[in-house]
Design a protein around this motif. Structure first.
Motif, mmCIF file in Angstrom:
data_model
loop_
_atom_site.group_PDB
_atom_site.id
_atom_site.type_symbol
_atom_site.label_atom_id
_atom_site.label_comp_id
_atom_site.label_asym_id
_atom_site.label_seq_id
_atom_site.Cartn_x
_atom_site.Cartn_y
_atom_site.Cartn_z
ATOM 1 N N PRO A 162 0.625 -1.396 0.949
ATOM 2 C CA PRO A 162 0.235 -2.057 -0.314
ATOM 3 C C PRO A 162 1.407 -2.132 -1.282
ATOM 4 O O PRO A 162 2.274 -1.246 -1.331
ATOM 5 C CB PRO A 162 -0.884 -1.166 -0.842
ATOM 6 N N VAL A 163 1.452 -3.222 -2.049
ATOM 7 C CA VAL A 163 2.565 -3.425 -2.980
ATOM 8 C C VAL A 163 2.579 -2.344 -4.038
ATOM 9 O O VAL A 163 3.624 -1.763 -4.364
ATOM 10 C CB VAL A 163 2.456 -4.824 -3.618
ATOM 11 N N GLU A 164 1.456 -2.048 -4.598
ATOM 12 C CA GLU A 164 1.362 -1.015 -5.632
ATOM 13 C C GLU A 164 0.867 0.271 -4.992
ATOM 14 O O GLU A 164 -0.186 0.323 -4.380
ATOM 15 C CB GLU A 164 0.407 -1.455 -6.738
ATOM 16 N N GLY A 165 1.612 1.285 -5.132
ATOM 17 C CA GLY A 165 1.219 2.573 -4.571
ATOM 18 C C GLY A 165 2.419 3.303 -4.016
ATOM 19 O O GLY A 165 3.507 2.744 -3.825
ATOM 20 N N PHE A 166 2.214 4.574 -3.757
ATOM 21 C CA PHE A 166 3.276 5.442 -3.254
ATOM 22 C C PHE A 166 2.808 6.039 -1.927
ATOM 23 O O PHE A 166 1.684 6.545 -1.817
ATOM 24 C CB PHE A 166 3.582 6.549 -4.263
ATOM 25 N N ALA A 167 3.641 5.938 -0.903
ATOM 26 C CA ALA A 167 3.295 6.423 0.430
ATOM 27 C C ALA A 167 4.244 7.548 0.815
ATOM 28 O O ALA A 167 5.463 7.433 0.675
ATOM 29 C CB ALA A 167 3.380 5.292 1.444
ATOM 30 N N MET A 168 3.679 8.635 1.297
ATOM 31 C CA MET A 168 4.467 9.773 1.762
ATOM 32 C C MET A 168 4.581 9.716 3.281
ATOM 33 O O MET A 168 3.667 9.298 3.987
ATOM 34 C CB MET A 168 3.798 11.086 1.344
ATOM 35 N N GLN A 169 5.717 10.110 3.768
ATOM 36 C CA GLN A 169 5.946 10.130 5.211
ATOM 37 C C GLN A 169 5.379 11.433 5.802
ATOM 38 O O GLN A 169 5.449 12.486 5.162
ATOM 39 C CB GLN A 169 7.441 10.023 5.507
ATOM 40 N N PRO A 170 4.811 11.331 7.008
ATOM 41 C CA PRO A 170 4.702 10.142 7.845
ATOM 42 C C PRO A 170 3.542 9.238 7.414
ATOM 43 O O PRO A 170 2.434 9.704 7.177
ATOM 44 C CB PRO A 170 4.463 10.710 9.236
ATOM 45 N N VAL A 171 3.819 7.951 7.345
ATOM 46 C CA VAL A 171 2.786 6.992 6.978
ATOM 47 C C VAL A 171 1.745 6.882 8.082
ATOM 48 O O VAL A 171 0.544 6.822 7.819
ATOM 49 C CB VAL A 171 3.420 5.618 6.686
#
Length: 645
Positions: free
Chosen positions: A439-448
């Protein structure tokens, strides 16, 4: 002198009867009496056998395993006769002739049975299995005809081998290619001569039909010039052979198009209760074309046609693999899909491809049964929302293989959700043109994306995006501890190759013999193309480029004086990784990584064979050409349907 009192017994033995022949003054030796009794017993048996015309050659065991008590006394039958109740001084005609012309004494035979008879059945099965592997190897110059000929020759060696070979000979029957011209001329038939002979054998000896588990017949559907009437007659011939095989489990190499009209082959297959796999190639509704093209209410079918299709599955309680592929205008409504799934209690592996959005969609996904393998391909009615709900279905939590081919998944969290909710997933394949994104807005932590059970990933995103990078970062973050093999034909920048085990060579030896069409693949470098030859060439170039740089330098000094220096060139990959970077195809020799159902369909290779097998590889046989030569036929190699998943 008093006579000894005789003891009364209920029965007398043979030795008691012979003992009366001896006088009171002669000694009685039980061993001699038993020996003479065996001689007389053998004479009676030999006389009875001569009257009934039974010889040792008609028995079901070799001469070495005959009873030793009979073989030991055959030499005494020429001068002794005890079958006459007349005057003993007279000589019967049988004894007179035997004295005049004495018979030669038979050779003493060893009572030890032959070695082969003491071998367990597993030894025979192992030898026959090795013979089959030798003939069916992809690099073998042999063919199915040569294999069946060798089995037949082995069955002629002895009855023991005949019993062992019989099950193997009829368990898997492959009839490949054209009939010989001599057979066609003899039986006055254009095609199907061997099928007709096989049908006659199975009908006359029904016990042989019970051995048949797999049947391969020549595919005449796509032959040039085969008119509709001949095709219908051939379909009926194959159906009659299927009816002679009550335990048939699979029909391979012949998948005629189903156009929702009655034919005997589908009816014959529907009566095989032990059928384990079936391939439906669904075509257009032939009845609709005959009715001036009017739309039918039941999803393009009449209700009777849908009921007939469902009835074909009523007796398939053992079916575990089902392939449903539609041609460009294939018709199979949503209700028929749902009814089919309910009628197959043992279904574990499902392949669905190329159906329209009206026939197979997100609603159909909710009706899927408990499966171990699922492949969805070219289904425009399946969306990201449907796949998200698919991950929440409890019946699919034991899914082990999942393939999403050309579904154009747009959201990477959908893939992450599938990995998270399928704890038993072992093999995953994703093939599409666009790159699934976060998603364009948001923060993703690895591992996705992460999975603790996945061992194999085929990741083929044609147009570059962030998907390849997110997968590589997830691998580095420990998201796939069980991953052992990664295949990425569209790894254009080597991102996924860099997280795998370093390899010195990826290009195959056959790649240097590039054909014209392969050269055409490399001409336009500005266009992305899904091709294994181009992928291997690009991966090998990245390896060669990494070797041009010095990655490590080892200096050896002594007392502060530099003695030697060693340069270690670079490599592409990660030391310590347990993931193998592979670019090998599912089907050997193909430039497409993933096997497709169209690869199972014969494209005229059997009818128009080039450089086929004629038995020439066995031309050193001392019998000569009459033994090894046969009609040129295509080297057919069976493809397991499990490779589709």
């Amino acid at each position: 002198m008093e006579r000894p009192q005789l003891k009364q017994r209920d029965s007398l033995g043979p030795c008691d009867a012979i003992q009366n022949r001896f006088s009171a003054g002669r000694n009685y030796d039980p061993a001699i009496v038993a020996l003479q009794f065996q001689r007389e017993q053998f004479q009676r048996d030999s006389l009875a056998s001569s009257k009934s015309s039974v010889s040792w050659s008609t028995l079901d065991f070799p001469p070495e395993s005959r009873p030793p008590s009979l073989l030991s006394f055959t030499s005494y039958g020429s001068n002794t006769s005890t079958f006459s109740n007349s005057n003993p001084n007279k000589v019967s005609m049988s004894s007179r002739s035997s004295v005049a012309t004495p018979k030669p004494q038979s050779r003493q035979m060893s009572p030890v049975p032959p070695v082969l008879k003491r071998l367990p059945q597993e030894i025979y099965d192992c030898v026959l299995q090795h013979l089959r592997v030798v003939h069916s190897d992809p690099l073998s110059p042999s063919c199915a005809t040569c294999y069946l000929r060798d089995l037949y020759s082995l069955a002629l060696t002895s009855r023991l081998w005949d019993r062992a070979v019989r099950a193997q000979l009829y368990d898997t029957i492959w009839i490949v290619g054209n009939d010989s011209h001599l057979q066609q001329k003899k039986y006055k038939m254009k095609h199907g001569v061997r099928l007709k002979l096989l049908r006659r054998t199975l009908r006359e000896r029904r016990v042989l039909g019970q051995y048949v588990r797999e049947l391969k017949v020549p595919d005449l559907q796509r032959r040039d010039g085969l008119v509709s009437r001949e095709g219908s007659e051939y379909l009926d011939l194959v159906a009659s052979v299927v009816m002679a095989c009550p335990n048939l489990e699979r029909l391979v190499g012949y998948f005629p198009v189903y156009e929702h009209r009655f034919d005997r082959l589908r009816h014959a297959l529907s009566t095989r209760r032990k059928l384990k796999e079936h391939v439906w190639i669904v075509g257009d509704n032939a009845g609709q074309k005959e009715r001036s093209g009017k739309e039918l209410p039941f999803g393009g079918l009449q209700r009777e046609q849908g009921v007939t299709f469902l009835q074909y599955h009523e007796m398939w309680d053992s079916l575990h693999t089902l392939v449903l592929h539609s041609l460009s205008v294939g018709v199979l409504p949503h209700e028929v899909f749902v009814g089919t799934f309910k009628r197959l209690p043992s279904l574990k592996h499902l392949y669905v491809s190329n159906f329209s959005a009206d026939h197979f969609n997100d609603l159909t996904l909710q009706a899927l049964p408990v499966l171990h393998s699922l492949r969805l391909q070219d289904l425009h009615g399946v969306t990201d929302d449907g796949l998200m709900r698919l991950a929440s279905i409890s019946s699919l939590h034991h899914l082990r293989r999942l393939s999403l081919i050309n579904l154009e998944v747009r959201s990477l969290p959908v893939v992450s959700r599938l990995f998270w909710n399928l704890p038993d997933l072992v093999r995953f394949s994703l093939v599409q043109e666009s790159s699934p994104e976060l998603p364009v807005e948001g923060f993703a932590m690895q591992p996705v994306i992460a999975s603790s059970s996945v061992e194999y990933i085929h990741w083929d995103v044609l147009i570059p995006g962030s998907a390849n990078g997110n997968l590589a970062k997830s691998v580095l973050a420990g998201g796939f501890p069980s991953l052992r093999k990664l295949r990425a034909p569209s790894d254009h920048h080597g991102v996924l190759q860099s997280v795998c085990i370093p390899r010195a060579q990826i290009a195959l030896a056959s790649d240097k013999y590039s054909f014209v069409q392969r050269q055409a693949v490399l001409t336009d470098k500005n266009r992305y193309m899904r091709n294994l030859f181009a992928a291997r060439k690009a991966a090998q170039e990245r390896i060669e480029e990494a070797r041009t740089f010095v990655q490590f330098r080892i200096l050896v000094d002594e007392d502060g004086i530099l003695q030697e220096a060693y340069d270690i060139n670079g490599f592409l990959g990660m030391i310590g990784s347990r993931i193998v970077y592979s670019l090998a195809p599912d089907l050997p020799g193909s430039d497409n990584a993933v096997i497709d159902v169209l690869d199972l369909l014969d494209s005229g290779k059997e009818a128009h064979v080039k450089d086929g097998c004629t038995g020439m590889w066995n031309n050193h046989h001392p019998v000569g050409k009459k033994w090894w030569s046969h009609t040129e036929r295509y080297r057919y190699r069976s493809t397991d349907l499990q490779k589709l998943f």
